[in-house]
Structures are given as C-alpha cells and as structure tokens.
Design a protein around this motif. Structure first.
Motif, PDB file in Angstrom:
ATOM      1  N   THR A   1      -0.860   2.060   7.026  1.00  0.00           N
ATOM      2  CA  THR A   1       0.530   1.625   7.201  1.00  0.00           C
ATOM      3  C   THR A   1       0.690   0.203   6.689  1.00  0.00           C
ATOM      4  N   MET A   2       1.933  -0.205   6.495  1.00  0.00           N
ATOM      5  CA  MET A   2       2.207  -1.560   6.033  1.00  0.00           C
ATOM      6  C   MET A   2       1.712  -2.599   7.033  1.00  0.00           C
ATOM      7  N   ASP A   3       1.858  -2.311   8.326  1.00  0.00           N
ATOM      8  CA  ASP A   3       1.380  -3.253   9.351  1.00  0.00           C
ATOM      9  C   ASP A   3      -0.131  -3.414   9.293  1.00  0.00           C
ATOM     10  N   GLN A   4      -0.857  -2.330   9.053  1.00  0.00           N
ATOM     11  CA  GLN A   4      -2.315  -2.413   8.952  1.00  0.00           C
ATOM     12  C   GLN A   4      -2.725  -3.200   7.711  1.00  0.00           C
ATOM     13  N   LEU A   5      -2.016  -2.980   6.600  1.00  0.00           N
ATOM     14  CA  LEU A   5      -2.321  -3.709   5.371  1.00  0.00           C
ATOM     15  C   LEU A   5      -2.051  -5.199   5.543  1.00  0.00           C
ATOM     16  N   ARG A   6      -0.992  -5.533   6.261  1.00  0.00           N
ATOM     17  CA  ARG A   6      -0.689  -6.950   6.493  1.00  0.00           C
ATOM     18  C   ARG A   6      -1.710  -7.586   7.423  1.00  0.00           C
TER      19      ARG A   6
ATOM     20  N   LEU B   1      -6.448   7.756  -1.121  1.00  0.00           N
ATOM     21  CA  LEU B   1      -5.354   7.422  -2.022  1.00  0.00           C
ATOM     22  C   LEU B   1      -4.013   7.245  -1.324  1.00  0.00           C
ATOM     23  N   ARG B   2      -3.875   7.763  -0.113  1.00  0.00           N
ATOM     24  CA  ARG B   2      -2.592   7.691   0.590  1.00  0.00           C
ATOM     25  C   ARG B   2      -2.255   6.252   0.984  1.00  0.00           C
ATOM     26  N   GLY B   3      -1.054   5.868   0.667  1.00  0.00           N
ATOM     27  CA  GLY B   3      -0.551   4.586   1.154  1.00  0.00           C
ATOM     28  C   GLY B   3      -0.991   3.363   0.374  1.00  0.00           C
ATOM     29  N   LEU B   4      -1.758   3.570  -0.725  1.00  0.00           N
ATOM     30  CA  LEU B   4      -2.308   2.388  -1.397  1.00  0.00           C
ATOM     31  C   LEU B   4      -1.323   1.706  -2.336  1.00  0.00           C
ATOM     32  N   ASP B   5      -0.226   2.384  -2.688  1.00  0.00           N
ATOM     33  CA  ASP B   5       0.816   1.684  -3.435  1.00  0.00           C
ATOM     34  C   ASP B   5       1.348   0.512  -2.615  1.00  0.00           C
ATOM     35  N   MET B   6       1.406   0.711  -1.303  1.00  0.00           N
ATOM     36  CA  MET B   6       1.866  -0.370  -0.416  1.00  0.00           C
ATOM     37  C   MET B   6       0.892  -1.544  -0.455  1.00  0.00           C
ATOM     38  N   ALA B   7      -0.401  -1.229  -0.606  1.00  0.00           N
ATOM     39  CA  ALA B   7      -1.405  -2.293  -0.676  1.00  0.00           C
ATOM     40  C   ALA B   7      -1.184  -3.160  -1.898  1.00  0.00           C
ATOM     41  N   LEU B   8      -0.796  -2.529  -3.016  1.00  0.00           N
ATOM     42  CA  LEU B   8      -0.517  -3.294  -4.235  1.00  0.00           C
ATOM     43  C   LEU B   8       0.699  -4.191  -4.035  1.00  0.00           C
ATOM     44  N   GLU B   9       1.713  -3.683  -3.333  1.00  0.00           N
ATOM     45  CA  GLU B   9       2.905  -4.495  -3.063  1.00  0.00           C
ATOM     46  C   GLU B   9       2.560  -5.716  -2.220  1.00  0.00           C
ATOM     47  N   GLU B  10       1.565  -5.568  -1.358  1.00  0.00           N
ATOM     48  CA  GLU B  10       1.146  -6.684  -0.515  1.00  0.00           C
ATOM     49  C   GLU B  10       0.226  -7.655  -1.255  1.00  0.00           C
ATOM     50  N   GLY B  11      -0.088  -7.339  -2.504  1.00  0.00           N
ATOM     51  CA  GLY B  11      -0.933  -8.239  -3.296  1.00  0.00           C
ATOM     52  C   GLY B  11      -2.412  -8.083  -3.034  1.00  0.00           C
ATOM     53  N   LEU B  12      -2.826  -6.959  -2.437  1.00  0.00           N
ATOM     54  CA  LEU B  12      -4.246  -6.722  -2.162  1.00  0.00           C
ATOM     55  C   LEU B  12      -4.955  -6.188  -3.405  1.00  0.00           C
ATOM     56  N   ASN B  13      -6.185  -6.615  -3.601  1.00  0.00           N
ATOM     57  CA  ASN B  13      -7.033  -6.066  -4.661  1.00  0.00           C
ATOM     58  C   ASN B  13      -7.816  -4.904  -4.064  1.00  0.00           C
ATOM     59  N   VAL B  14      -7.481  -3.682  -4.464  1.00  0.00           N
ATOM     60  CA  VAL B  14      -8.023  -2.497  -3.805  1.00  0.00           C
ATOM     61  C   VAL B  14      -9.097  -1.830  -4.654  1.00  0.00           C
ATOM     62  N   LYS B  15     -10.245  -1.582  -4.036  1.00  0.00           N
ATOM     63  CA  LYS B  15     -11.346  -0.837  -4.655  1.00  0.00           C
ATOM     64  C   LYS B  15     -11.688   0.362  -3.770  1.00  0.00           C
ATOM     65  N   LEU B  16     -12.253   1.392  -4.382  1.00  0.00           N
ATOM     66  CA  LEU B  16     -12.651   2.591  -3.653  1.00  0.00           C
ATOM     67  C   LEU B  16     -14.128   2.874  -3.864  1.00  0.00           C
TER      68      LEU B  16
END
Length: 667
Positions: free
Chosen positions: A290-295, A319-334
């Motif tokens: 969720t957005m709250d968890q990403l923040r 893969l679920r919800g990771l577009d939100m991670a990009l909006e938050e400016g997170l660098n996401v790796k899998l």
C-alpha cells in the motif's frame, strides 16, 4: 496534543550528553564531546555534541539537530513520539491539551488496547517458555524450524494454550473488559461465552515503530485442512493492516545503516534472516503493498529490494503495487528465490553469507523484470504487444520527478530495445501519460507547499562546482538573512545604547518581510518579536526546541560551527594580548590578530552591515521597478514624472553602498 507545560518540563530536564551518550560513546574534547556518527559509517570521529548549546553536528555527513531531533532521527520517531520517549525517561507525566470528546475517546481506546496487548504478549511468552504444554508443543516446533531461543525472546514470540478459554479467564480475572478483549481479536464470544481466538497456535506479536504491541499473528502448528494457517488481529484503533510492515521496529536502524530495505512476505522469513545477521528486513504479510507501507519504507531509505518465492504467485505478488513505489521515488529491485524455496528455508539451506551474495548478484530492476515477464506471454500477438507497450509507458511515466529525469530516459532506451520499437515513439507515449497525470493532479486543486529549507551544508553541496564568487553571488541573500538571525540569537539582549537593546534597534528599522527570501528567517523574526511583546527574554533554546521544524532546522544550522573556544580561552587571550603588545613594540609595526582582538562592539558592525544590506536589497528592487516603469511609459510627461524618484532612489543606493563599501559579512 501534549501540553506546553509538559513540553517545558521535558525540556528543562533534558541532558543532551546523557541522551546521545546512551546510544553512542562520547569523549570530552574541550568544551564539547566527540564520537562516531551513528548516521553514517566512519572510522574517525566527526560527530560533535555541544552541551552548552544543546545541539549536535556531524561534520562528516552534515546531520545536525537537538536532543529531540536526535531521538526522532535515530529511532525514527515522530515529534510527539520522541517527546513521549523523553517524558518516560525523565518520569514526566504527560498532560494533554483539551481535545474533543471523540478524539479523547479514541486516545483512551488506543491506550487501553496497548495495555491489553502488552499483557497478552507477556502471557503468551510465559506459556511458550515456561509452561509444560508450551515447551512440548510450541517451543519444540520453533526449534525444529531452526529458531534459537535468543531470537525467540527478541521477537517476543509466544504460544496460546489449547484450553479453549485459558487466556480469556486470566484476562477477565485481571480486570480487562470483554469489550476490549473482543476488539483486540484475542477473544471471541460464542453462545454467550468467551473463547480464546488463538488457542493451540504460535503467537507473533506485531510492534509499531516505537516498540508497542499493536496486534498479533497466530500461526497454526502443523497442517490443517479446516483451520486457516494464520489468524491476524482485526483492524481497530491501533492495528491498521495497510499501514503496518512486520519487523519495522527491529529493522529500522539496520535499514538506515545499509540504506536498503529488504521486503519479504512472512513473519518467519523476517525472523530467520535476523537470526542470520541480515537485519534490514521487514514483511508485508503477503498482501499487496500500500502507499502507506511504501511511505513507511521511504522514511528510512529510498532503496527497496523485494525478495519473494520464485513461483508464479510469488512473481505476481512482487509486481503488485510497485507503480506506486516509483511515484514515491523508491529505487525498486526484485529477487526471486530459486527451487521453490522461500527466504526462511533458503537462508537455512545456504547460510547468511551465501544468501547475501545471492541477493546482491540476482537483483533485477523492477521495470525491466516486469517487461521480461510480460513479453514471455506476448509471442507474435500484436494486440498483446500493444497492451504491454502502453503498460510500460505508463509505468515509466510514474518516474516524473526532476531528479529522476536521467533514470527515466535510461528506462525508455532499454525498454525500446527490448520491445523492438522506436525510442522516439516510446518517448511520446510516456509524455502523453505524464501530461494526463499532471492534468488529473491539477484538477484536484490540492494546495502545494513550495517552501524549501536548506542548511549551509546542503547549499554548499549544491554549489560544489561553483567558484567562491559564484557561490557568493547565488547565496549572498541567504547568508545575509541568516546573519540577521545569528546576531539576534547571540546579541539580541545586549545593549545597543542607553535607550534600547540590539533586538529593539533591529526591529525599529522597519524590516519588511518582502525584503527576506527565506521564510524560515521571517518566522524566527516574528517569533522573536512576539516574545519581546510578551515581555519574555528569547533564548536559543526557544528556537532550537521549537515544534516548527523549519525554525529548529534553521537555528541549529546557524548555531553549529566547527570551532569552539576552549575553556582556557580567557587566560590565553590575556596572555596573547601581553605577548602581542611586546612584539608590536619590538617590531615597530601595527600588527593585529583579527580573530583574537575582535572587541565587544564588533557585533554592532554585524548588525549595521546586515541591515544596510537588506535596505540596499529593497532599494534595488524599487530601482528595478522604476526602471521598468520608465521603459514602458514612453511619453515625455510620464518620463519627467518618473525621473526624480528614480534619481532619488539611485542616490540612496549609492549612499548605502558607500557606507558598506559593498562588502558584507558572511556567516
């Protein structure tokens, strides 16, 4: 809200050396204390604590603040949480300001749930470690899974007895109400009788960021076709699943240290990795992010690495919800664990060193990985490929922050190659999604905060490639405005003359707010003026410990300096003065050591210089405006009307420039 009286009691008892010294080793060095910075890795101490000013400063990484901000930064607490932590340490009773009945009821319910959850946590832990059933069933199961007793105690794991109402009866006997027992999810009522909801299960307490137990996860032992594997606390005033990441309390400092958060799925994954020495790890509980968890993650780091099972379900979950991670400016790796393993089983299988090496070698970029997965299903189907192209473009469009522009362009190039399409076409499609998002955001008409705060380190870092002249040209206004605050803080209560103090003189000069660019400076001046009007004598402490972050940040940055006078300064100054007088007489020259011979009235020069600069700045603005009026009004009559005030303003500019010599002091 915590009352001002409580805050003042806390501030009066704070000892910054005691607080900071409880987290890092400090050694006295002159008037200050020195230690290794807890916020970045260093071998040579550069973290300085000033007990006199009640502030700290790291001259390595640039972090600075007061006692409260240290607790907030080190423990990742909010301002209120830090105050409560300090209140508990100094035995200060927290008094709340008047709130509405609804808010008061909410606070009381939350406090009651915290107390009940802690009681339950202790009860379940005792069952696991002390009772015969707990040791035979619960503890033996955990040890079979490879968990050592010290990690079991650290995460405060427990066991609920198989007796259907053992906990319920114990809690009711301890005066806990049935209403709260049901609200917490610990007890259910059937046929009018209370029953334990977690009986015969391993208990995983869930902590918030301050270490309080907010809920539980209860895992069944063995396999059962009828009962769910896990039962979790229902949502209530303190347990909101979308805002929780399991293990955050235990991982927060390691995440800060390594500047990376590892995200896994389950409770046992977190505990196994911690036991292996990999502590910068939290769990999502198997739900979409969720957005709250990403923040919450972004509060600690910008780097998120998701570790999941390598099966199809694991890939989808990742893969679920990771577009939100990009909006938050997170660098996401899998990272996908191989051979149908999960992080828990895999770290037990290969060991901590091999696990870390596997993670480092197998990190895959989220966007590129997502594209690879989607392309496997596309084949030669043009329609499916068009859908994938749109999805990828929309994902890349989420990276729309100015500082990430280069990253966005790099993604466009790589994705265009993988999709075998023209790069320019993908650029246009990405821009289309960006425009749509901007239009959507603008339609919401949300207020935007344009205020930015810089300390001297941040400014100098941004100007690292400039010459000294360029730096002064760009930041001269900022430095002069801060100089005014510095003068007020250091000399405001000293006498200007027989009639007024320095502060009175400064405010008598009619400083217009529009003359000052830095809104934090404006706020400090206004607060200082308010205190004077209330017949209070402002001190550094009033601003260093201000609840307004912009005020505290500004004042701490101004008060911090890498050099301090030693305790023997007065004696050394007198000795040097005598020695210097002898040298001057012997050499026959008028030698003067500026740093040591600066006398008491020099601060008046600082006041005059700063005020003259601000006046000159205002005059220049008037001059520019009048010049613009002269250029736009081309009639002779209007020219004659505007020329005298223009010449008068020009004379004022020359007079002030002559007075100051165009040389202004810098901090």
């Amino acid at each position: 809200m915590i009352s001002q009286q409580t805050i003042q009691q806390i501030l009066s008892r704070i000892d910054i050396i005691e607080i900071v010294g409880s987290f890092i080793k400090l050694k006295k060095r002159g008037a200050n204390y020195l230690g290794l910075c807890p916020f970045h890795g260093e071998k040579t101490p550069s973290f300085t604590v000033s007990p006199a000013k009640e502030i700290y400063k790291c001259f390595g990484c640039g972090r600075s603040g007061n006692t409260i901000s240290f607790i907030m930064e080190h423990e990742k607490y909010s301002y209120v949480e830090a105050l409560r932590w300090l209140a508990a340490k100094y035995n200060v009773e927290v008094e709340e300001t008047a709130v509405s009945p609804e808010v008061k009821q909410l606070q009381q319910t939350a406090d009651s749930l915290f107390i009940l959850n802690n009681f339950a946590r202790q009860y379940f832990s005792e069952n696991l470690l002390r009772s015969e059933e707990g040791q035979a069933i619960g503890l033996s199961y955990l040890k079979e899974r490879g968990f050592r007793e010290e990690i079991i105690e650290r995460f405060q794991l427990g066991y609920c007895l198989q007796t259907r109402d053992a906990f319920a009866q114990t809690a009711l006997a301890a005066q806990y109400t049935l209403e709260y027992l049901q609200k917490s999810g610990l007890v259910v009522v059937r046929d009018g009788k209370p029953f334990d909801n977690y009986r015969g299960r391993i208990i995983f307490p869930v902590h918030n960021q301050t270490g309080k137990v907010i809920g539980f996860g209860a895992r069944i032992i063995g396999k059962s076709d009828k009962a769910p594997k896990y039962i979790n606390t229902p949502e209530n005033e303190v347990y909101i699943k979308s805002k929780i990441l399991y293990g955050t309390y235990f991982a927060r400092q390691a995440i800060d240290k390594y500047d990376e958060c590892l995200l896994v799925e389950g409770y046992t994954d977190v505990i196994s990795l911690h036991q292996a020495g990999i502590e910068n790890v939290v769990a999502s509980g198997g739900t979409s992010l969720t957005m709250d968890q990403l923040r919450l993650i972004k509060k600690y780091t910008n780097n998120l690495t998701i570790i999941y099972d390598g099966d199809a379900a694991g890939v989808k979950a990742a893969l679920r919800g990771l577009d939100m991670a990009l909006e938050e400016g997170l660098n996401v790796k899998l990272v996908l664990i191989p051979d149908k393993e999960d992080p828990d089983s895999y770290v037990h299988k290969v060991g901590a060193a091999a696990f870390r090496e596997f993670i480092d070698k197998n990190k895959k970029d989220f966007i590129l990985f997502q594209l690879e997965v989607q392309m496997k299903d596309v084949g030669n189907d043009a329609n499916k490929k068009a859908v994938v192209v749109n999805q990828v473009a929309e994902t890349i469009a989420k990276i729309n922050k100015l500082e990430d522009f280069t990253k966005q362009q790099d993604y466009i190039k790589k994705c265009a190659e993988l999709l075998r399409i023209e790069e320019g076409g993908l650029v246009n499609l990405v821009n289309k999604f960006i425009r749509e998002k901007i239009a959507k955001d603008e339609s919401k008409q949300l207020p935007v905060d344009h205020e930015q705060q810089y300390d001297d380190n941040a400014m100098r870092g941004a100007a690292a490639d400039y010459s000294d002249e360029s730096f002064n040209l760009i930041f001269k206004d900022e430095l002069q405005e801060k100089a005014l605050v510095k003068v007020l803080l250091e000399h405001g209560m000293k006498a200007w003359d027989d009639q007024m103090k320095i502060a009175d003189y400064i405010f008598s000069q009619d400083i217009a707010e529009e003359m000052i660019e830095n809104q934090a400076v404006v706020r400090v001046l206004n607060l200082y003026r308010e205190m004077l009007s209330e017949m209070r004598e402002p001190t550094d402490k009033d601003f260093v410990f201000s609840q307004e972050n912009q005020v505290s940040t500004l004042v701490v940055s101004i008060l911090n300096t890498p050099y301090e006078l030693s305790e023997h300064w007065t004696a050394e100054k007198q000795a040097f003065a005598s020695l210097e007088q002898g040298f001057r007489k012997y050499l026959g020259i008028d030698y003067k050591h500026k740093a040591l011979m600066k006398d008491e009235k020099t601060f008046k020069d600082d006041v005059v210089s700063t005020l003259q600069y601000l006046k000159l700045k205002k005059i220049k603005r008037l001059l520019e405006q009048n010049q613009a009026d002269l250029e736009t009004n081309n009639t002779y009559e209007k020219f004659l009307e505007l020329l005298p005030p223009h010449l008068h303003i020009k004379e004022m500019e020359m007079e002030i420039t002559k007075l100051t010599g165009s040389v202004f002091k810098k901090l």
